[in-house]
Design a protein around this motif. Structure first.
Motif, PDB file in Angstrom:
ATOM      1  N   LEU A   1      -7.724 -13.994  -7.433  1.00 43.24           N
ATOM      2  CA  LEU A   1      -6.688 -15.034  -7.496  1.00 43.24           C
ATOM      3  C   LEU A   1      -6.084 -15.347  -6.130  1.00 43.24           C
ATOM      4  O   LEU A   1      -5.137 -16.111  -6.022  1.00 43.24           O
ATOM      5  N   HIS A   2      -6.610 -14.737  -5.069  1.00 45.10           N
ATOM      6  CA  HIS A   2      -6.042 -14.953  -3.732  1.00 45.10           C
ATOM      7  C   HIS A   2      -6.513 -16.297  -3.177  1.00 45.10           C
ATOM      8  O   HIS A   2      -7.706 -16.457  -2.911  1.00 45.10           O
ATOM      9  N   ASP A   3      -5.589 -17.233  -2.989  1.00 51.33           N
ATOM     10  CA  ASP A   3      -6.031 -18.551  -2.507  1.00 51.33           C
ATOM     11  C   ASP A   3      -5.419 -18.972  -1.169  1.00 51.33           C
ATOM     12  O   ASP A   3      -5.735 -20.030  -0.652  1.00 51.33           O
TER      13      ASP A   3
ATOM     14  N   GLU B   1       0.829  -1.209   0.000  1.00 51.23           N
ATOM     15  CA  GLU B   1       0.000   0.000   0.000  1.00 51.23           C
ATOM     16  C   GLU B   1       0.867   1.264   0.000  1.00 51.23           C
ATOM     17  O   GLU B   1       0.539   2.252  -0.640  1.00 51.23           O
TER      18      GLU B   1
ATOM     19  N   SER C   1     -14.590 -16.698  -1.291  1.00 48.64           N
ATOM     20  CA  SER C   1     -13.468 -15.892  -0.850  1.00 48.64           C
ATOM     21  C   SER C   1     -13.292 -14.738  -1.836  1.00 48.64           C
ATOM     22  O   SER C   1     -13.228 -14.960  -3.046  1.00 48.64           O
TER      23      SER C   1
ATOM     24  N   THR D   1     -10.024 -10.202   2.946  1.00 44.69           N
ATOM     25  CA  THR D   1      -9.628  -8.919   3.539  1.00 44.69           C
ATOM     26  C   THR D   1     -10.683  -7.817   3.499  1.00 44.69           C
ATOM     27  O   THR D   1     -10.941  -7.175   4.501  1.00 44.69           O
TER      28      THR D   1
HETATM   29  C1  B12 Z   1      -0.418 -12.304  -1.088  1.00 49.75           C
HETATM   30  C2  B12 Z   1      -1.262 -11.259  -1.787  1.00 49.75           C
HETATM   31  C3  B12 Z   1      -1.412 -11.368  -3.170  1.00 49.75           C
HETATM   32  C4  B12 Z   1      -0.882 -12.569  -3.968  1.00 49.75           C
HETATM   33  C5  B12 Z   1      -1.858 -13.747  -3.724  1.00 49.75           C
HETATM   34  C6  B12 Z   1      -1.136 -15.063  -3.736  1.00 49.75           C
HETATM   35  C7  B12 Z   1      -2.079 -16.192  -3.421  1.00 49.75           C
HETATM   36  N1  B12 Z   1      -1.698 -17.346  -3.925  1.00 49.75           N
HETATM   37  O1  B12 Z   1      -3.098 -16.069  -2.744  1.00 49.75           O
HETATM   38  C8  B12 Z   1      -0.915 -12.031  -5.443  1.00 49.75           C
HETATM   39  C9  B12 Z   1       0.456 -11.512  -5.811  1.00 49.75           C
HETATM   40  C10 B12 Z   1      -1.393 -13.005  -6.507  1.00 49.75           C
HETATM   41  C11 B12 Z   1      -1.842 -10.821  -5.299  1.00 49.75           C
HETATM   42  C12 B12 Z   1      -2.370 -10.167  -6.400  1.00 49.75           C
HETATM   43  C13 B12 Z   1      -3.107  -9.013  -6.313  1.00 49.75           C
HETATM   44  N2  B12 Z   1      -3.405  -8.315  -5.192  1.00 49.75           N
HETATM   45 CO1  B12 Z   1      -3.109  -8.997  -3.402  1.00 49.75          CO
HETATM   46  N3  B12 Z   1      -2.564  -9.249  -1.620  1.00 49.75           N
HETATM   47  C14 B12 Z   1      -1.873 -10.195  -1.058  1.00 49.75           C
HETATM   48  C15 B12 Z   1      -1.754  -9.888   0.465  1.00 49.75           C
HETATM   49  C16 B12 Z   1      -0.365  -9.308   0.762  1.00 49.75           C
HETATM   50  C17 B12 Z   1      -1.988 -11.043   1.399  1.00 49.75           C
HETATM   51  C18 B12 Z   1      -3.323 -11.795   1.185  1.00 49.75           C
HETATM   52  C19 B12 Z   1      -3.278 -13.098   1.938  1.00 49.75           C
HETATM   53  O2  B12 Z   1      -3.146 -14.167   1.367  1.00 49.75           O
HETATM   54  N4  B12 Z   1      -3.297 -12.990   3.255  1.00 49.75           N
HETATM   55  C20 B12 Z   1      -3.156 -14.152   4.123  1.00 49.75           C
HETATM   56  C21 B12 Z   1      -4.479 -14.646   4.572  1.00 49.75           C
HETATM   57  C22 B12 Z   1      -4.294 -15.994   5.252  1.00 49.75           C
HETATM   58  O3  B12 Z   1      -4.921 -13.694   5.501  1.00 49.75           O
HETATM   59  P1  B12 Z   1      -6.415 -13.306   5.821  1.00 49.75           P
HETATM   60  O4  B12 Z   1      -6.975 -12.363   4.879  1.00 49.75           O
HETATM   61  O5  B12 Z   1      -6.427 -12.893   7.234  1.00 49.75           O
HETATM   62  O6  B12 Z   1      -7.190 -14.688   5.611  1.00 49.75           O
HETATM   63  C23 B12 Z   1      -8.270 -15.020   6.423  1.00 49.75           C
HETATM   64  C24 B12 Z   1      -9.575 -14.316   6.040  1.00 49.75           C
HETATM   65  O7  B12 Z   1      -9.476 -13.567   4.869  1.00 49.75           O
HETATM   66  C25 B12 Z   1     -10.554 -15.456   6.008  1.00 49.75           C
HETATM   67  N5  B12 Z   1     -11.042 -15.906   4.713  1.00 49.75           N
HETATM   68  C26 B12 Z   1     -10.460 -15.918   3.504  1.00 49.75           C
HETATM   69  N6  B12 Z   1     -11.252 -16.481   2.583  1.00 49.75           N
HETATM   70  C27 B12 Z   1     -12.375 -16.848   3.223  1.00 49.75           C
HETATM   71  C28 B12 Z   1     -13.515 -17.479   2.752  1.00 49.75           C
HETATM   72  C29 B12 Z   1     -14.571 -17.724   3.648  1.00 49.75           C
HETATM   73  C30 B12 Z   1     -15.782 -18.380   3.142  1.00 49.75           C
HETATM   74  C31 B12 Z   1     -14.462 -17.334   5.013  1.00 49.75           C
HETATM   75  C32 B12 Z   1     -15.573 -17.563   5.948  1.00 49.75           C
HETATM   76  C33 B12 Z   1     -13.291 -16.728   5.482  1.00 49.75           C
HETATM   77  C34 B12 Z   1     -12.269 -16.490   4.580  1.00 49.75           C
HETATM   78  O8  B12 Z   1      -9.889 -16.594   6.590  1.00 49.75           O
HETATM   79  C35 B12 Z   1      -8.523 -16.500   6.239  1.00 49.75           C
HETATM   80  C36 B12 Z   1      -7.655 -17.407   7.065  1.00 49.75           C
HETATM   81  O9  B12 Z   1      -7.626 -17.069   8.430  1.00 49.75           O
HETATM   82  C37 B12 Z   1      -2.918  -8.833   0.653  1.00 49.75           C
HETATM   83  C38 B12 Z   1      -2.755  -7.885   1.846  1.00 49.75           C
HETATM   84  C39 B12 Z   1      -3.745  -8.186   2.952  1.00 49.75           C
HETATM   85  N7  B12 Z   1      -3.561  -7.519   4.059  1.00 49.75           N
HETATM   86  O10 B12 Z   1      -4.664  -8.981   2.803  1.00 49.75           O
HETATM   87  C40 B12 Z   1      -2.935  -8.171  -0.723  1.00 49.75           C
HETATM   88  C41 B12 Z   1      -4.227  -7.506  -1.208  1.00 49.75           C
HETATM   89  C42 B12 Z   1      -5.455  -8.348  -0.884  1.00 49.75           C
HETATM   90  N8  B12 Z   1      -4.020  -7.481  -2.674  1.00 49.75           N
HETATM   91  C43 B12 Z   1      -4.376  -6.374  -3.222  1.00 49.75           C
HETATM   92  C44 B12 Z   1      -4.249  -6.064  -4.599  1.00 49.75           C
HETATM   93  C45 B12 Z   1      -4.552  -4.652  -5.011  1.00 49.75           C
HETATM   94  C46 B12 Z   1      -3.825  -7.053  -5.532  1.00 49.75           C
HETATM   95  C47 B12 Z   1      -3.704  -6.874  -7.065  1.00 49.75           C
HETATM   96  C48 B12 Z   1      -4.850  -6.098  -7.732  1.00 49.75           C
HETATM   97  C49 B12 Z   1      -2.324  -6.223  -7.339  1.00 49.75           C
HETATM   98  C50 B12 Z   1      -2.072  -5.843  -8.794  1.00 49.75           C
HETATM   99  N9  B12 Z   1      -1.834  -4.579  -8.993  1.00 49.75           N
HETATM  100  O11 B12 Z   1      -2.105  -6.674  -9.672  1.00 49.75           O
HETATM  101  C51 B12 Z   1      -3.634  -8.345  -7.544  1.00 49.75           C
HETATM  102  C52 B12 Z   1      -5.040  -8.899  -7.886  1.00 49.75           C
HETATM  103  C53 B12 Z   1      -4.993 -10.325  -8.380  1.00 49.75           C
HETATM  104  C54 B12 Z   1      -6.390 -10.915  -8.473  1.00 49.75           C
HETATM  105  N10 B12 Z   1      -7.055 -10.720  -9.593  1.00 49.75           N
HETATM  106  O12 B12 Z   1      -6.867 -11.490  -7.507  1.00 49.75           O
HETATM  107  C55 B12 Z   1      -4.986  -5.404  -2.206  1.00 49.75           C
HETATM  108  C56 B12 Z   1      -6.523  -5.336  -2.296  1.00 49.75           C
HETATM  109  C57 B12 Z   1      -7.013  -3.908  -2.120  1.00 49.75           C
HETATM  110  C58 B12 Z   1      -8.468  -3.730  -2.421  1.00 49.75           C
HETATM  111  N11 B12 Z   1      -8.998  -2.758  -1.720  1.00 49.75           N
HETATM  112  O13 B12 Z   1      -9.105  -4.356  -3.211  1.00 49.75           O
HETATM  113  C59 B12 Z   1      -4.410  -5.960  -0.859  1.00 49.75           C
HETATM  114  C60 B12 Z   1      -5.323  -5.708   0.366  1.00 49.75           C
HETATM  115  C61 B12 Z   1      -3.025  -5.277  -0.650  1.00 49.75           C
HETATM  116  C62 B12 Z   1      -3.131  -3.793  -0.335  1.00 49.75           C
HETATM  117  N12 B12 Z   1      -3.068  -3.446   0.922  1.00 49.75           N
HETATM  118  O14 B12 Z   1      -3.276  -2.986  -1.222  1.00 49.75           O
HETATM  119  N13 B12 Z   1      -2.023 -10.468  -3.996  1.00 49.75           N
END
Ligand code: B12
Length: 212
Positions: free
Chosen positions: A99-101, A52, A145, A178
């Motif tokens: 694409l976030h998995d 960010e 998701s 997120t």
């Molecule tokens: C790693 C990452 C990527 C990787 C993903 C790799 C992968 N294999 O998943 C890659 C590089 C591919 C990527 C790409 C992009 N990303 Co990205 N990414 C991230 C990052 C740093 C971490 C996400 C993550 O995996 N977190 C780890 C998980 C475990 O954490 P979590 O969210 O706490 O997960 C929990 C909950 O979400 C929940 N949960 C998740 N799914 C589900 C489903 C259900 C049913 C339930 C109940 C709960 C649940 O449970 C999870 C486990 O505890 C985030 C930053 C962030 N703070 O989220 C940005 C973020 C999500 N990305 C962002 C962006 C902008 C992008 C891109 C557009 C960048 C670009 N310019 O191309 C692309 C879009 C690609 C696409 N079309 O999806 C932004 C989104 C902003 C917005 N407002 O939309 C973020 C927030 C970064 C930022 N601060 O700007 N990204």
């Protein structure tokens, strides 16, 4: 060695250091769920903040994703298992355009460990594919998701389809990612939202209890 150091190594994209710190923590008997949530996911949060702030770019984001997945793969076999009757059937994936998995992968793992039959259907999945899969697997719950503000509307789309098809009561729809929230879930008529994988397990258990 502290969990904080794992978060720092992940955030600084130090793959080898992150992996060996995770291994060390597991050997020391640190709670595996804490390693994931506070260490690995904590590091990813830091990566998100740097992205960010335009300190990190897409390449770093991708590298962070890969490093985290490798760390999670190390921890997964150590997460506590709960044997017993099948708790329910869940079809889960990332909505179209997303694409976030890593996040939903963790949810799937926790649900499996808690006795759910889980079908992971991948990323960038169109709404109708979720519904077809739910029918095929006789699912109780559809998990969506969505990590981007631009992909959250695709959750609404699926719920609208279910309503139109008269299937809204057959499948419970839950969302996460997120940018999602309880308010957004309520507004679109989803059956639930959870902040993280542990919350998702509680939510699914509650929904299954309400079905019976
Ligand atoms: C790693 C990452 C990527 C990787 C993903 C790799 C992968 N294999 O998943 C890659 C590089 C591919 C990527 C790409 C992009 N990303 Co990205 N990414 C991230 C990052 C740093 C971490 C996400 C993550 O995996 N977190 C780890 C998980 C475990 O954490 P979590 O969210 O706490 O997960 C929990 C909950 O979400 C929940 N949960 C998740 N799914 C589900 C489903 C259900 C049913 C339930 C109940 C709960 C649940 O449970 C999870 C486990 O505890 C985030 C930053 C962030 N703070 O989220 C940005 C973020 C999500 N990305 C962002 C962006 C902008 C992008 C891109 C557009 C960048 C670009 N310019 O191309 C692309 C879009 C690609 C696409 N079309 O999806 C932004 C989104 C902003 C917005 N407002 O939309 C973020 C927030 C970064 C930022 N601060 O700007 N990204």
């Amino acid at each position: 060695m502290s969990i904080q150091e794992i978060a720092q190594a992940v955030e600084e994209l130090k793959r080898d250091q992150a992996l060996s710190l995770v291994e060390q923590a597991l050997n020391d008997g640190t709670d595996p769920a804490g390693i994931v949530q506070n260490g690995i996911v904590g590091g990813l949060e830091g990566i998100g903040k740097r992205f960010e702030a335009e300190e990190y770019f897409l390449a770093e984001l991708m590298m962070g994703g890969k490093i985290s997945q490798a760390c999670i793969d190390l921890v997964t076999p150590h997460l506590p298992d709960s044997a017993g009757a099948k708790a329910g059937v869940v079809v889960i994936g990332a909505v179209e355009g997303d694409l976030h998995d890593i996040g939903y992968g963790l949810v799937a793992t926790q649900l499996e460990l808690n006795g759910f039959e889980v079908h992971k259907i991948g990323v960038n999945i169109p709404a109708m594919t979720f519904i077809d899969k739910a029918k095929e697997k006789n699912a109780d719950i559809i998990g969506l998701s969505a990590f981007l503000v631009t992909t959250i509307p695709n959750c609404n789309e699926l719920i609208d389809y279910l309503r139109d098809m008269g299937l809204k009561d057959k499948y419970k729809v839950i969302i996460g990612g997120t940018e999602t929230s309880q308010d957004k879930a309520d507004a679109m008529g989803a059956d639930g939202w959870a902040k993280n994988a542990v919350g998702a397990v509680d939510l699914c258990k509650r929904l299954m209890a309400s079905k019976k």
